[in-house]
Every structure is written in C-alpha cells, then in structure tokens.
Motif scaffolding. Structure first.
Motif: not given
Length: 95
Positions: A21-41, A43-47
């Motif tokens: 669970p800790h690895e999922v919560r703290t996983h970092e994604f590479d920044p993208r120019r038109r990436g995903l909504d960071a808050e949605q990502v 929230a999904f990680q927390r879930h």
C-alpha cells in the motif's frame, strides 16, 4: 520469505513483485504535457492502496486461521490414532 533487493529491484524469489500500500500511495508518475488529472491519479492511488491494505490484512488473518486449523488437526490426530500392534513395534526384519 524475506524479499531480497539489488539495485532497487527484487531478485531471487521466483515470484512477481507484490506492491505494498505504501508503494502505491507514494508512486510518482512522469510529468506529461497533456497528462492525466493529478488529483484523479492520487485519488485512484489512495483507493488502490486501501484495497491492498485490506487484502494484506485478510491474507494475514487467513494465514493465522490456517495455522490454527493445522495445529487442531495434528492435535486431533494425536488423540485419535491407535498405537501400532506389537508385531510392528518390535520389527527386527531386514527392512
């Protein structure tokens, strides 16, 4: 079995890596120019991390129950087995 790491990667276990669970919560994604909504990502990680935590807890409970049942079976077998007949107890045969 303990997880063995070399250069940040698990080795020698023969099993795929199981994220904690800790690895999922703290996983970092590479920044993208038109990436995903960071808050949605996040929230999904927390879930997902909460689900993993529940699964780990359930797995520990099942392991404990399995250990308890194995011991109960051994105890029952010890009290309900008949002693070997004398002909087998004092066996002096070749084999």
């Amino acid at each position: 079995m303990a997880q063995v790491y070399r250069n940040g990667r698990p080795i020698g276990t023969g099993r795929p890596h199981r994220p904690t669970p800790h690895e999922v919560r703290t996983h970092e994604f590479d920044p993208r120019r038109r990436g995903l909504d960071a808050e949605q990502v996040r929230a999904f990680q927390r879930h997902l991390a909460d689900e993993l935590a529940l699964l780990h807890q359930e797995l520990r409970a099942l392991h404990a129950e399995n250990t308890r049942l194995r011991q109960a079976l051994r105890d029952w077998q010890a009290t309900h087995t008949r002693p070997a007949p004398d002909q087998f107890r004092n066996n002096t045969g070749h084999w």
